[in-house]
Design a protein around this motif. Structure first.
Motif, PDB file in Angstrom:
ATOM      1  N   CYS A  56       0.840  -1.119   0.082  1.00 35.02           N
ATOM      2  CA  CYS A  56       0.119   0.085   0.058  1.00 35.02           C
ATOM      3  C   CYS A  56       0.969   1.161   0.050  1.00 35.02           C
ATOM      4  N   GLU A  57       0.382   2.432  -0.450  1.00 36.93           N
ATOM      5  CA  GLU A  57       1.243   3.314  -0.516  1.00 36.93           C
ATOM      6  C   GLU A  57       1.841   3.719   0.816  1.00 36.93           C
ATOM      7  N   ALA A 144     -10.920   2.089 -18.992  1.00 35.23           N
ATOM      8  CA  ALA A 144     -11.347   1.282 -17.956  1.00 35.23           C
ATOM      9  C   ALA A 144     -12.535   0.336 -17.923  1.00 35.23           C
ATOM     10  N   PHE A 177      -8.680   7.521 -14.745  1.00 36.83           N
ATOM     11  CA  PHE A 177      -9.712   6.696 -13.864  1.00 36.83           C
ATOM     12  C   PHE A 177      -8.869   5.883 -12.798  1.00 36.83           C
ATOM     13  N   ASN A 178      -7.782   5.211 -13.142  1.00 33.75           N
ATOM     14  CA  ASN A 178      -7.029   4.503 -11.856  1.00 33.75           C
ATOM     15  C   ASN A 178      -5.682   4.126 -12.632  1.00 33.75           C
ATOM     16  N   GLU A 179      -4.870   4.071 -11.795  1.00 34.93           N
ATOM     17  CA  GLU A 179      -3.432   3.612 -12.251  1.00 34.93           C
ATOM     18  C   GLU A 179      -2.728   2.439 -11.086  1.00 34.93           C
ATOM     19  N   ALA A 180      -2.195   1.550 -11.866  1.00 35.64           N
ATOM     20  CA  ALA A 180      -1.804   0.491 -11.013  1.00 35.64           C
ATOM     21  C   ALA A 180      -0.350   0.296 -11.520  1.00 35.64           C
ATOM     22  N   HIS A 190      -2.416   0.185  -6.617  1.00 37.62           N
ATOM     23  CA  HIS A 190      -3.469   0.681  -7.377  1.00 37.62           C
ATOM     24  C   HIS A 190      -4.127   2.106  -6.777  1.00 37.62           C
ATOM     25  N   ASN A 191      -4.998   2.396  -7.338  1.00 33.45           N
ATOM     26  CA  ASN A 191      -5.762   3.566  -6.916  1.00 33.45           C
ATOM     27  C   ASN A 191      -5.125   4.942  -6.994  1.00 33.45           C
ATOM     28  N   PHE A 192      -4.228   5.295  -7.946  1.00 32.43           N
ATOM     29  CA  PHE A 192      -3.418   6.241  -8.208  1.00 32.43           C
ATOM     30  C   PHE A 192      -4.165   7.125  -9.242  1.00 32.43           C
ATOM     31  N   LYS A 193      -4.269   8.250  -9.153  1.00 31.66           N
ATOM     32  CA  LYS A 193      -5.250   9.104 -10.149  1.00 31.66           C
ATOM     33  C   LYS A 193      -4.199  10.003 -10.797  1.00 31.66           C
ATOM     34  N   SER A 198       2.128   7.572  -9.609  1.00 35.49           N
ATOM     35  CA  SER A 198       2.234   6.033  -9.932  1.00 35.49           C
ATOM     36  C   SER A 198       3.799   5.796 -10.154  1.00 35.49           C
TER      37      SER A 198
END
Length: 247
Positions: A56-57, A144, A177-180, A190-193, A198
Motif C-alpha cells: 500500500c502507498e 477502464a 480513472f485508475n493507475e496501477a 493501485h488507486n493512483f489518479k 504512480s
C-alpha cells in the motif's frame, strides 16, 4: 520476529486495522524482511503472501525510507518539478532535429491542456523516447470499461497500467480513472489518479521488492534514481549475484 510478522499479517486482515501498530510491526521486522527478499529472491506473489501490509502507498513510502533514507514521493515530485522545464525544452529541440514522432505526440498534448500535472506527465512519458528506449511493455494505457484487466496486463512483468474513461484521442489521457503498478502480471498497488505519483510508487516497489530495472527502460529509471531523486546508492544485490561478482 516471526511472531511479529504473524501479528502484522493478522492485523492486516481486520476490517479496521490499526495502522500505527502495523507501522511498528513493519519497522521491527525490517531486517528479517530484507534478508528474505534480498537473499532468497522470492516471487512477488510469495512476498505479498508473507508481507501483505507492504503493498500500500503508506508502507511502500515507509519501506523506501528505511532502505535509502529518503522520502519517496516528496523527493520524486520535488526533483521532477525542478527538471520538467528543462526536459520539455530538450524534448522540443529533439523533435526538430530528429524524427521522433512519439515524442512530438506527447508534446502536442500540452498544447491542448498545459497544466503542471500534465507537464510532469509529459516529462516522464517522454523520457524513454528521448533516450531511445521502447516503453510499450512497461507503460500501457487501457480503457477502464473496455478490455479486461487480465488482457491489459498480459505479458507485463513490471510496469504501469494507466486506466482512462471515455474516448482517448491523445497519447496520454486527460481523465485518469485508475493507475496501477504491475509486477509479474499482478496488480500490487493501485488507486493512483496521476502519472507522477504512480511513477514514484513504481520506483518504490522496485526498491522494496529488490527488483532489477526493466531492461526496456533501464536508462530512464537510472535517470529518475540518480538525477531526479539524487540517489546514488545502488540497490542491494541478491546474495547469489553478489557472490558471483566477488568471485
Amino acid at each position: 520476529m516471526e511472531e511479529k510478522r504473524r501479528m502484522m499479517e493478522m492485523e492486516v486482515l481486520k476490517k479496521d486495522p490499526d495502522h500505527q501498530q502495523i507501522d511498528e510491526l513493519m519497522s521491527a521486522t525490517f531486517s528479517k524482511r530484507r534478508k528474505e527478499i534480498v537473499g532468497d529472491q522470492p516471487l512477488v506473489g510469495d512476498v505479498i503472501a508473507r508481507w501483505p501490509a507492504m503493498f500500500c502507498e503508506r508502507q511502500v513510502r515507509a519501506e523506501f525510507k528505511r532502505v535509502v533514507s529518503t522520502d519517496l514521493l516528496e523527493s520524486f515530485l520535488d526533483g521532477l518539478d525542478d527538471l520538467t522545464p528543462r526536459l520539455l525544452e530538450v524534448y522540443e529541440a529533439a523533435t526538430k532535429s530528429a524524427k521522433k514522432p512519439a515524442l512530438k505526440a506527447i508534446l502536442d498534448c500540452l498544447k491542448k491542456d498545459d497544466t503542471n500535472e500534465r507537464r510532469r506527465t509529459a516529462a516522464l512519458l517522454g523520457l524513454p523516447h528521448y533516450l531511445r528506449e521502447e516503453p510499450s511493455d512497461i507503460i500501457r494505457m487501457c480503457d477502464a470499461h473496455g478490455e479486461t484487466l487480465t488482457a491489459a496486463m498480459e505479458g507485463m512483468q513490471l510496469g504501469l497500467l494507466i486506466g482512462y474513461e471515455g474516448e482517448n484521442q491523445d497519447v496520454f489521457p486527460r481523465e485518469v480513472f485508475n493507475e496501477a503498478v504491475v509486477v509479474e502480471e499482478t496488480v500490487v498497488l493501485h488507486n493512483f489518479k496521476d502519472v507522477p505519483s504512480s511513477f514514484a510508487m513504481h520506483l518504490g516497489i522496485i526498491y522494496c521488492v529488490n527488483l532489477e530495472y526493466p531492461r526496456a527502460m533501464k536508462y530512464s529509471f537510472e535517470f529518475l534514481q540518480r538525477v531526479v531523486m539524487k540517489i546514488n546508492q545502488i540497490k542491494p544485490l541478491p546474495e547469489s549475484t553478489a557472490s558471483e561478482t566477488s568471485s
